[in-house]
Design a protein around this motif. Sequence first.
Motif, short mmCIF file in Angstrom:
data_model
loop_
_atom_site.label_atom_id
_atom_site.label_comp_id
_atom_site.label_asym_id
_atom_site.label_seq_id
_atom_site.Cartn_x
_atom_site.Cartn_y
_atom_site.Cartn_z
N LEU A 8 78.07 30.00 60.52
CA LEU A 8 77.14 30.60 61.47
C LEU A 8 76.97 32.07 61.08
O LEU A 8 77.83 32.90 61.35
N MET A 9 75.84 32.35 60.42
CA MET A 9 75.67 33.66 59.80
C MET A 9 74.26 34.19 60.02
O MET A 9 73.30 33.41 60.08
N GLU A 10 74.14 35.48 60.12
CA GLU A 10 72.83 36.10 60.38
C GLU A 10 71.95 36.08 59.13
O GLU A 10 70.81 35.64 59.17
N ALA A 11 72.47 36.59 58.02
CA ALA A 11 71.64 36.76 56.82
C ALA A 11 71.60 35.47 56.01
O ALA A 11 72.64 34.90 55.67
N ASP A 37 77.91 23.26 56.17
CA ASP A 37 76.65 23.19 56.92
C ASP A 37 76.33 24.59 57.40
O ASP A 37 77.11 25.19 58.15
N GLY A 38 75.19 25.14 56.94
CA GLY A 38 74.85 26.51 57.26
C GLY A 38 73.83 26.64 58.37
O GLY A 38 72.82 25.92 58.40
N PHE A 39 74.09 27.57 59.30
CA PHE A 39 73.15 27.92 60.36
C PHE A 39 72.95 29.43 60.27
O PHE A 39 73.93 30.19 60.28
N TYR A 40 71.69 29.87 60.20
CA TYR A 40 71.40 31.27 59.93
C TYR A 40 70.46 31.86 60.97
O TYR A 40 69.62 31.17 61.54
N LEU A 78 78.25 35.70 65.44
CA LEU A 78 79.01 35.37 66.64
C LEU A 78 78.10 35.18 67.86
O LEU A 78 78.50 34.56 68.85
N ALA A 79 76.88 35.70 67.79
CA ALA A 79 75.95 35.53 68.90
C ALA A 79 75.35 34.13 68.95
O ALA A 79 74.69 33.77 69.93
#
Length: 478
Positions: A8-11, A37-40, A78-79
């Motif tokens: 779980l990442m912003e960029a 598994d990426g969530f951006y 984290l948001a």
Amino acid sequence: MTKRATLLMEAEPYSSASGFLNAQLAEELSQSGYTCDGFYRQHPVPGNGLIPLATADRIRRLRARPPADLAVYCDRGLAMHPPGRELASRTLVLFHGLMGSPASWLGTPAIDRYCVLSGYMEEVLTSLLAMPDWSRRRCLEPRAFHAVSRLTPALPCVEHPDGDPRMKGGELPEHLRRLLEGEDVIGHALQPFKADWQAVTAILLNLNGMALEHGLGRRFRLAIVEEDFAQVAQAFASKSPESEAAQAGLDAMGLTLEDVLVPVGHLSQAALFQLFRAARFGLAYNVFPEPFGFYVLESVFNGCPVYTNGIGNNRHALPPGHGLHVREGVGMAFGDVGAYAEVAAHIFEDVRAPQANAAACLRGREHILRTFTREAFSRDVEACLRRLEGPEPEPLAFETLEVQPSPLVRGMDEEGHVVSDFAHVTLEPEEMRLLGEVRGHRAGEVLARSIPQSELELLQGLFSKGVVALRPAAKPLR
């Protein structure tokens, strides 16, 4: 057996320096046997910032899946979803900075390991986790001194000296190319929304004043991002109090804002490195505490020295004599614009006699090539994963921790002026007295003095202002 990791990442991968590291970390996890598994992005679709429909749907999808073996967050990621065992058996947070949802990670047992990218960030994050509660004789996070891992970033320029083609951005614009080939002295400050413009304009004005005084026949100009140029131009157009002195200085030399500032769009790494190789100096007189600092390292790597007030990791990024010049005094931090004349004088002399800086930047390049490698990053990630799975050490006893200057402090004088990455403050006489009495002493020794509650609150305030922090004792108790 294959393990599963949820990121779980912003960029997004390779979208920026943070995105580059996010992608590298995902690759290391894959090589360690994880399916990722990426969530951006906190707000993945337009409108989500106001009405978080996409966030609600993403949380629904995450909670519908069985818990992963590992959840990896970045600070701003984290948001996206609160860390917890319903999402993963273990949780790791990579801090590109400290801007993301602090209440969700400060002292929460749901996070098993904290990862940072510099020694500076390691000390700052640890000091936050170790915020003391003197009345209860404990730290905010008892695991503070064992729960933080440092990952040595792999710099793109080490593997791609001409710029990583995966990093997005435009080509070097023709107007800037012409300037770089011309007679003017071109510098750069292309970190969006980070610059201290009072400092930057003071340095530029002094440089151009010295050029006139010495009959140099050339201007000193600075390439900055278009967003910053628009902000500065608006301040000048509205005649804001902050811009009045700078405008008067430009008028006295017959110059306009456009004569000293050159707006530039977002550049690819290849274009950025072309700029660095042709520019004569870089400025990082910033208000933003740099957690790591790709930018200054890439500039030095390409032969362009950088001058900085040293905020954040900028004062630690390279050893002395390696192309990064940290120049700051108490007067600069407390509003003495005239103090920047000294910085300008150093830059002016270095531009006129560039041999020493060229040699320093070469030393910096060699240091970067040795230090910020993919191999180093791989070793650190592997060690971090081992610690994540291993037994947890016993917390250090609160009484054994020492009161020391905070890693946020850049300087302090005898009159109580504290130059800090958090906020510059002037200590009261009582605070100065107390600081002298407790500095270097263990928490147990401080508490043994049976100081009154009012003094205990004064001491707590020194920690809350970022003047002091707790650190492990340098020597064992006798």
